[in-house]
Design a protein around this motif. Sequence first.
Motif, PDB file in Angstrom:
ATOM      1  N   VAL A 249     -14.029   8.879  -2.895  1.00 29.08           N
ATOM      2  CA  VAL A 249     -14.336   8.702  -4.313  1.00 29.08           C
ATOM      3  C   VAL A 249     -14.515   7.232  -4.694  1.00 29.08           C
ATOM      4  O   VAL A 249     -15.398   6.874  -5.462  1.00 29.08           O
ATOM      5  CB  VAL A 249     -13.254   9.364  -5.196  1.00 29.08           C
ATOM      6  CG1 VAL A 249     -13.477   9.034  -6.661  1.00 29.08           C
ATOM      7  CG2 VAL A 249     -13.277  10.867  -4.994  1.00 29.08           C
ATOM      8  N   GLY A 250     -13.685   6.342  -4.172  1.00 24.94           N
ATOM      9  CA  GLY A 250     -13.838   4.927  -4.477  1.00 24.94           C
ATOM     10  C   GLY A 250     -13.306   4.500  -5.825  1.00 24.94           C
ATOM     11  O   GLY A 250     -13.688   3.459  -6.359  1.00 24.94           O
ATOM     12  N   VAL A 251     -12.434   5.314  -6.407  1.00 27.96           N
ATOM     13  CA  VAL A 251     -11.795   5.006  -7.685  1.00 27.96           C
ATOM     14  C   VAL A 251     -10.293   5.157  -7.496  1.00 27.96           C
ATOM     15  O   VAL A 251      -9.829   6.117  -6.886  1.00 27.96           O
ATOM     16  CB  VAL A 251     -12.284   5.956  -8.802  1.00 27.96           C
ATOM     17  CG1 VAL A 251     -11.490   5.761 -10.072  1.00 27.96           C
ATOM     18  CG2 VAL A 251     -13.765   5.744  -9.060  1.00 27.96           C
ATOM     19  N   ALA A 252      -9.524   4.194  -8.021  1.00 26.98           N
ATOM     20  CA  ALA A 252      -8.067   4.225  -7.835  1.00 26.98           C
ATOM     21  C   ALA A 252      -7.356   3.979  -9.158  1.00 26.98           C
ATOM     22  O   ALA A 252      -7.819   3.209 -10.001  1.00 26.98           O
ATOM     23  CB  ALA A 252      -7.643   3.169  -6.815  1.00 26.98           C
ATOM     24  N   THR A 253      -6.237   4.679  -9.335  1.00 25.21           N
ATOM     25  CA  THR A 253      -5.347   4.465 -10.473  1.00 25.21           C
ATOM     26  C   THR A 253      -3.920   4.423  -9.937  1.00 25.21           C
ATOM     27  O   THR A 253      -3.690   4.507  -8.730  1.00 25.21           O
ATOM     28  CB  THR A 253      -5.481   5.599 -11.512  1.00 25.21           C
ATOM     29  OG1 THR A 253      -4.928   6.805 -10.963  1.00 25.21           O
ATOM     30  CG2 THR A 253      -6.935   5.842 -11.897  1.00 25.21           C
ATOM     31  N   SER A 254      -2.967   4.336 -10.846  1.00 26.01           N
ATOM     32  CA  SER A 254      -1.569   4.290 -10.429  1.00 26.01           C
ATOM     33  C   SER A 254      -1.104   5.600  -9.808  1.00 26.01           C
ATOM     34  O   SER A 254      -0.088   5.642  -9.119  1.00 26.01           O
ATOM     35  CB  SER A 254      -0.676   3.952 -11.632  1.00 26.01           C
ATOM     36  OG  SER A 254      -0.838   4.935 -12.656  1.00 26.01           O
ATOM     37  N   SER A 255      -1.863   6.694 -10.037  1.00 32.56           N
ATOM     38  CA  SER A 255      -1.459   7.989  -9.495  1.00 32.56           C
ATOM     39  C   SER A 255      -2.548   8.658  -8.657  1.00 32.56           C
ATOM     40  O   SER A 255      -2.349   9.763  -8.182  1.00 32.56           O
ATOM     41  CB  SER A 255      -1.069   8.939 -10.643  1.00 32.56           C
ATOM     42  OG  SER A 255      -2.147   9.097 -11.552  1.00 32.56           O
ATOM     43  N   TYR A 258      -3.555   5.777  -4.766  1.00 34.89           N
ATOM     44  CA  TYR A 258      -2.618   4.695  -5.093  1.00 34.89           C
ATOM     45  C   TYR A 258      -2.691   3.529  -4.107  1.00 34.89           C
ATOM     46  O   TYR A 258      -2.537   2.365  -4.496  1.00 34.89           O
ATOM     47  CB  TYR A 258      -1.188   5.241  -5.126  1.00 34.89           C
ATOM     48  CG  TYR A 258      -0.129   4.182  -5.324  1.00 34.89           C
ATOM     49  CD1 TYR A 258       0.097   3.634  -6.587  1.00 34.89           C
ATOM     50  CD2 TYR A 258       0.627   3.726  -4.251  1.00 34.89           C
ATOM     51  CE1 TYR A 258       1.050   2.659  -6.778  1.00 34.89           C
ATOM     52  CE2 TYR A 258       1.592   2.734  -4.432  1.00 34.89           C
ATOM     53  CZ  TYR A 258       1.808   2.208  -5.700  1.00 34.89           C
ATOM     54  OH  TYR A 258       2.751   1.232  -5.877  1.00 34.89           O
ATOM     55  N   GLY A 259      -2.959   3.821  -2.835  1.00 32.60           N
ATOM     56  CA  GLY A 259      -2.996   2.760  -1.835  1.00 32.60           C
ATOM     57  C   GLY A 259      -4.086   1.740  -2.072  1.00 32.60           C
ATOM     58  O   GLY A 259      -4.006   0.615  -1.560  1.00 32.60           O
ATOM     59  N   SER A 260      -5.103   2.095  -2.850  1.00 33.07           N
ATOM     60  CA  SER A 260      -6.193   1.164  -3.147  1.00 33.07           C
ATOM     61  C   SER A 260      -6.156   0.663  -4.581  1.00 33.07           C
ATOM     62  O   SER A 260      -7.102   0.019  -5.042  1.00 33.07           O
ATOM     63  CB  SER A 260      -7.549   1.851  -2.883  1.00 33.07           C
ATOM     64  OG  SER A 260      -7.671   2.238  -1.540  1.00 33.07           O
ATOM     65  N   TRP A 261      -5.082   0.974  -5.289  1.00 33.41           N
ATOM     66  CA  TRP A 261      -4.941   0.517  -6.678  1.00 33.41           C
ATOM     67  C   TRP A 261      -4.568  -0.958  -6.687  1.00 33.41           C
ATOM     68  O   TRP A 261      -3.751  -1.415  -5.881  1.00 33.41           O
ATOM     69  CB  TRP A 261      -3.873   1.345  -7.382  1.00 33.41           C
ATOM     70  CG  TRP A 261      -3.702   1.024  -8.842  1.00 33.41           C
ATOM     71  CD1 TRP A 261      -4.670   0.884  -9.780  1.00 33.41           C
ATOM     72  CD2 TRP A 261      -2.468   0.793  -9.527  1.00 33.41           C
ATOM     73  NE1 TRP A 261      -4.136   0.605 -11.005  1.00 33.41           N
ATOM     74  CE2 TRP A 261      -2.772   0.538 -10.874  1.00 33.41           C
ATOM     75  CE3 TRP A 261      -1.133   0.799  -9.115  1.00 33.41           C
ATOM     76  CZ2 TRP A 261      -1.796   0.271 -11.828  1.00 33.41           C
ATOM     77  CZ3 TRP A 261      -0.166   0.546 -10.061  1.00 33.41           C
ATOM     78  CH2 TRP A 261      -0.485   0.277 -11.395  1.00 33.41           C
ATOM     79  N   ASP A 262      -5.150  -1.715  -7.614  1.00 29.71           N
ATOM     80  CA  ASP A 262      -4.887  -3.155  -7.670  1.00 29.71           C
ATOM     81  C   ASP A 262      -3.572  -3.501  -8.358  1.00 29.71           C
ATOM     82  O   ASP A 262      -3.188  -4.673  -8.432  1.00 29.71           O
ATOM     83  CB  ASP A 262      -6.045  -3.895  -8.348  1.00 29.71           C
ATOM     84  CG  ASP A 262      -6.262  -3.459  -9.800  1.00 29.71           C
ATOM     85  OD1 ASP A 262      -5.381  -2.768 -10.371  1.00 29.71           O
ATOM     86  OD2 ASP A 262      -7.309  -3.801 -10.378  1.00 29.71           O
ATOM     87  N   GLY A 263      -2.876  -2.503  -8.900  1.00 33.66           N
ATOM     88  CA  GLY A 263      -1.560  -2.728  -9.467  1.00 33.66           C
ATOM     89  C   GLY A 263      -1.542  -3.182 -10.910  1.00 33.66           C
ATOM     90  O   GLY A 263      -0.474  -3.321 -11.505  1.00 33.66           O
TER      91      GLY A 263
END
Length: 726
Positions: A249-255, A258-263
Amino acid sequence: MPTLRNNIAYACGRVRDAHGRSLAHALRVAAVIVAVALLLEVFVFNFNYFASAGYHPINLKSRITLPYDKDDDLFRLTTVDHVMEFSDLNTEVHNIRIDFDSDQPAQNLQIKVQFTDEAHQTYFDSTEYTVGVPVTDVSTMSTQSEYLNLNTAGYVDNLRIEVVGEDTRYPIKLWTVSLNAHHPFDFNVTRFAWTAGILALVYLFRPRSGIYRINIVENPRRSKAGIVVAVAVELALVSSFLFYGSNLVGVATSSYNYGSWDGKSIVNVYETGGENAQQYAELARAMAKGQLYLDEEPPDWLKAMDDPYDKGARDEAQKETGEPYLFDVAYHDGHYYVYFGVVPVLLFYLPFYLLTGLSFPTAIGVLIAALAFVLGCSALLDRFARYHFKSVSLGLYLLLQVPLVFCSGILYLVKFPTFYSLPIMCGLAFSVWGLYCWMRGRLSRHACAWYLGGSLCMALVAGCRPQLLVLSLLAFPLFWRTYITQRRLFSPAGAREFACLVAPYLVVAAGIMGYNYARFGSPTDFGANYNLTVNDMTKRGMNVGRLAPAFFAYFLQPPCVTGVFPFIQPEPFATTYLGQTIREVTFGGILACLPVLWVLAFSRRILALRYRQRATRTIWGVIVVLLASGVVVALLDAEMAGILQRYFADFSFMFLAATVLLLFIANENLAPGTVARDLLMKVLIVLVALSVLYSGLLCFVPETGWYSDIYPWAFQDVIEMVQFWT
């Protein structure tokens, strides 16, 4: 003056008086469906819970000889020591529970179980005439998968459990092994929801359902409401399925991812699929700088090659130099180019990059195009049903709209929402909306605006998936009678309308030809022949020997099925063509796997009914163009590129659309309540159900690069949810 409460009470009273009985009936039906789904979930899908309730568990912890860590009270399976063997058990064994520690790196383990019983004094395995105990997958994160039901003959004496598989990551932490364990009760909310949904569909589409008595023409409000609800559900299902394959998908959030979320961001994007999958994003960066070739510089050895399109020679040169090259891009005159259609870049990637400086997530583009396709299909089908046929019911509309959407190949594109899928998906979305606008324009007072919009959509297909331009040939049966036979073309209004039909093609063609000329020095050269792929496209040419295997694979190959979820398996492939065949995994031809298309066998008789009903041959021409175009596109795909599963989306829609029109004609010529009409609907329900079932199961076939490959330990939960009896 009445209060808000009074107004609400009055409105509710009006609804109760007008639709009270219908609402009460709907609530009763919903309650029964929920109750049946609940009973199935509790008593059928949890069969193992009740079956194991009377077992007498035996804990084998004291007999495990693996390395043991006293500090955390865990055993460890290692590269050297990954076998557990228990002798002299002399007891009935109904199941085994291998209790792995969940607090360790998640993985799927391949477990091989062997035993001796009253029918086998030694461990048995597969022979020429028998199949031994198969290797089974157990996820360290799935409790349900840890319970293995054994089918033994009498008492078990010896038991052997071995972890096999070259990709196993050791050490593996283990709590214990138990025999005859009590299977836990598992109320699976997802399974319960799917069961209720399937039961609702069965009830909704049953032969005596009321939706077959709601005529679309005579009941516009009720029919439109039903269509809107159905389409909303379909949009939700398509979106959910795409986001289920989270690794692409290439989209990340906190949930999510998660491993690709920028925090820090609510949502951030990131690159997926490796270096080769960033072509569109790289082209957007290049365009922002005013260039049409990619920034990455090809290695010197590639520039020095006499034939850079020979994959074997490229691979040898790469081994010798250690310098990699970009795969599946066009290479010409010392630069890398993207040969895929440029419209998705202009539509998604370039605006996103100019606004954010980031790469647009390809999967979101695929999703947007897929949702646009669903909406466009629904609108186009509604247009035909409401304005060109008189007796289409809401039930028939929905019964045909579902396979038109879900069996057209788009689900496979959504399964792999990569830059390979995006131009096909965009081409399909533009095509259905272009056809819809054309159909609106034929009966509109403002035909010019509709024709401009429709032709613009159809022309933009050339910048997405040029093969799909064949759908523009539908203009001939749609407009021939009006502008040629009736000579409207020679009137001022007709000339303006015709100009609106043609002008977008000329503008888009000029843009694409200029783009091609700027890159390759030829307005008609899209760059596909310069592709650095698995074969030399500059010398591929056209060969009639490739047509028969392709026709069989795309149309006639029966599905390969097994008794294990998801039941569909990759097809074997054999050919007498003594040359290079480009092929990826496929799962059966559309005429064999989509039973709804069997209606095409009766095309001639059904079209004869239409011709007797109306003197014009517009629908006849549309169906013939759709079928001929579908065959041509499939064979051209095979000649130019090969036999690939995603290419099914290039032509499946054409055959399904022709089938829908044929069924509309047949329905029009059968009087309601007759035996023939009832038989048609019953057979159609079965054909549609089988077609949709095949397409749905295809979504869950484990494949390289998909969710099942990246997160097999999580996908195991899906398998356990379906195969509740294991």
